[in-house]
Each structure stands twice: as structure tokens, then as C-alpha cells.
Design a protein around this motif. Structure first.
Motif, mmCIF file in Angstrom:
data_model
loop_
_atom_site.group_PDB
_atom_site.id
_atom_site.type_symbol
_atom_site.label_atom_id
_atom_site.label_comp_id
_atom_site.label_asym_id
_atom_site.label_seq_id
_atom_site.Cartn_x
_atom_site.Cartn_y
_atom_site.Cartn_z
ATOM 1 N N MET A 1 48.986 24.889 44.481
ATOM 2 C CA MET A 1 49.229 23.700 45.253
ATOM 3 C C MET A 1 48.656 22.513 44.494
ATOM 4 S SD MET A 1 47.931 22.835 49.104
ATOM 5 C CE MET A 1 49.122 23.984 49.755
ATOM 6 N N ASN A 2 49.366 21.415 44.524
ATOM 7 C CA ASN A 2 48.842 20.260 43.795
ATOM 8 C C ASN A 2 47.789 19.527 44.629
ATOM 9 O OD1 ASN A 2 49.949 17.946 45.224
ATOM 10 N ND2 ASN A 2 51.930 18.451 44.345
ATOM 11 N N LYS A 3 46.976 18.772 43.945
ATOM 12 C CA LYS A 3 45.823 18.092 44.525
ATOM 13 C C LYS A 3 46.229 17.136 45.650
ATOM 14 C CE LYS A 3 43.861 16.144 41.207
ATOM 15 N NZ LYS A 3 43.146 15.513 40.100
ATOM 16 N N GLN A 4 47.257 16.348 45.404
ATOM 17 C CA GLN A 4 47.687 15.358 46.388
ATOM 18 C C GLN A 4 48.145 16.025 47.684
ATOM 19 O OE1 GLN A 4 50.588 12.529 45.021
ATOM 20 N NE2 GLN A 4 50.907 11.687 47.047
ATOM 21 N N ARG A 5 48.931 17.083 47.575
ATOM 22 C CA ARG A 5 49.435 17.771 48.775
ATOM 23 C C ARG A 5 48.277 18.414 49.540
ATOM 24 N NH1 ARG A 5 51.828 17.691 53.209
ATOM 25 N NH2 ARG A 5 52.732 19.641 53.918
ATOM 26 N N ALA A 6 47.332 18.992 48.838
ATOM 27 C CA ALA A 6 46.173 19.609 49.495
ATOM 28 C C ALA A 6 45.391 18.560 50.279
ATOM 29 C CB ALA A 6 45.284 20.291 48.470
ATOM 30 N N VAL A 30 38.947 18.688 49.949
ATOM 31 C CA VAL A 30 39.456 18.882 48.590
ATOM 32 C C VAL A 30 38.523 18.174 47.613
ATOM 33 C CG1 VAL A 30 41.376 18.449 47.014
ATOM 34 C CG2 VAL A 30 41.835 19.049 49.401
ATOM 35 N N ASP A 31 38.100 18.894 46.586
ATOM 36 C CA ASP A 31 37.272 18.324 45.522
ATOM 37 C C ASP A 31 38.200 18.000 44.355
ATOM 38 O OD1 ASP A 31 35.656 17.896 43.255
ATOM 39 O OD2 ASP A 31 34.094 19.223 44.021
ATOM 40 N N GLU A 32 38.502 16.707 44.205
ATOM 41 C CA GLU A 32 39.452 16.276 43.167
ATOM 42 C C GLU A 32 38.956 16.583 41.767
ATOM 43 O OE1 GLU A 32 41.221 12.369 43.440
ATOM 44 O OE2 GLU A 32 40.505 12.246 45.508
ATOM 45 N N ASN A 33 37.665 16.408 41.521
ATOM 46 C CA ASN A 33 37.121 16.596 40.176
ATOM 47 C C ASN A 33 37.213 18.042 39.703
ATOM 48 O OD1 ASN A 33 36.443 13.859 40.046
ATOM 49 N ND2 ASN A 33 34.480 14.239 41.035
ATOM 50 N N ASN A 34 36.934 18.970 40.606
ATOM 51 C CA ASN A 34 36.952 20.394 40.228
ATOM 52 C C ASN A 34 38.263 21.080 40.556
ATOM 53 O OD1 ASN A 34 34.280 20.348 39.265
ATOM 54 N ND2 ASN A 34 33.512 20.556 41.350
ATOM 55 N N GLU A 35 39.168 20.347 41.225
ATOM 56 C CA GLU A 35 40.444 20.895 41.680
ATOM 57 C C GLU A 35 40.233 22.167 42.489
ATOM 58 O OE1 GLU A 35 43.762 20.852 39.056
ATOM 59 O OE2 GLU A 35 43.348 18.821 38.401
ATOM 60 N N LEU A 53 42.635 25.174 43.810
ATOM 61 C CA LEU A 53 43.855 24.696 44.457
ATOM 62 C C LEU A 53 45.061 25.525 44.034
ATOM 63 C CD1 LEU A 53 43.420 20.825 44.232
ATOM 64 C CD2 LEU A 53 43.151 22.282 46.242
ATOM 65 N N SER A 54 45.049 26.030 42.822
ATOM 66 C CA SER A 54 46.196 26.809 42.331
ATOM 67 C C SER A 54 46.364 28.128 43.074
ATOM 68 C CB SER A 54 46.062 27.060 40.828
ATOM 69 O OG SER A 54 44.928 27.857 40.561
ATOM 70 N N SER A 55 45.338 28.565 43.802
ATOM 71 C CA SER A 55 45.438 29.827 44.530
ATOM 72 C C SER A 55 45.941 29.636 45.964
ATOM 73 C CB SER A 55 44.081 30.538 44.559
ATOM 74 O OG SER A 55 43.124 29.761 45.259
ATOM 75 N N LEU A 56 46.189 28.393 46.365
ATOM 76 C CA LEU A 56 46.688 28.114 47.710
ATOM 77 C C LEU A 56 48.207 28.001 47.685
ATOM 78 C CD1 LEU A 56 44.129 25.397 48.851
ATOM 79 C CD2 LEU A 56 44.045 27.867 49.229
ATOM 80 N N VAL A 57 48.836 28.542 48.741
ATOM 81 C CA VAL A 57 50.294 28.548 48.828
ATOM 82 C C VAL A 57 50.714 27.966 50.174
ATOM 83 C CG1 VAL A 57 52.359 30.001 48.870
ATOM 84 C CG2 VAL A 57 50.447 30.589 47.372
ATOM 85 N N GLU A 58 51.601 26.969 50.130
ATOM 86 C CA GLU A 58 52.164 26.425 51.366
ATOM 87 C C GLU A 58 53.493 27.101 51.609
ATOM 88 O OE1 GLU A 58 53.169 22.197 53.541
ATOM 89 O OE2 GLU A 58 52.897 22.217 51.378
#
Length: 59
Positions: A1-6, A30-35, A53-58
Motif C-alpha cells: 500500500m502506498n504511503k498516501q493511501r495509508a 502512519v510513519d512517513e519516514n520509515n514507511e 506499508l508494503s505488507s498492507l493490502v486494501e
């Protein structure tokens, strides 16, 4: 999932269908610096954890 959507999901009052390892979760922050995102499984707020964030799925 991308940062903005999260971030949008975390700030929204509407519950979105987001999963982590196949289980529905709630995004607290959401922690933008560490994603990463601070999450917990639905109905289990005592089980907070930080995940990529990459492990989250919408769905």
C-alpha cells in the motif's frame, strides 16, 4: 500500500477493508519516514504492532 493511501485510511472515519497477513486490521498511525504503520487486528486493540506499508493490502 502506498504511503498516501495509508494516511487517508488512517484519518478517515469510514472503516476500510485493509488486511495484514490476510487478517482485517485497523490503521492507527502512519510513519512517513520509515514507511510503516501502527496497526492492530480488528477487535484486538491490545495487539498493536508496527508493520511495513508494503505488507498492507486494501481489498
Amino acid at each position: 500500500m502506498n504511503k498516501q493511501r495509508a494516511q487517508e485510511i488512517a484519518k478517515s472515519s469510514v472503516m476500510c477493508n485493509v488486511t495484514y497477513n490476510g487478517k482485517p486490521i485497523y490503521i492507527q498511525h502512519v510513519d512517513e519516514n520509515n514507511e510503516t504503520a501502527r496497526i492492530f487486528p480488528i477487535g484486538q486493540p491490545e495487539n498493536e504492532q508496527d508493520v511495513s506499508l508494503s505488507s498492507l493490502v486494501e481489498k
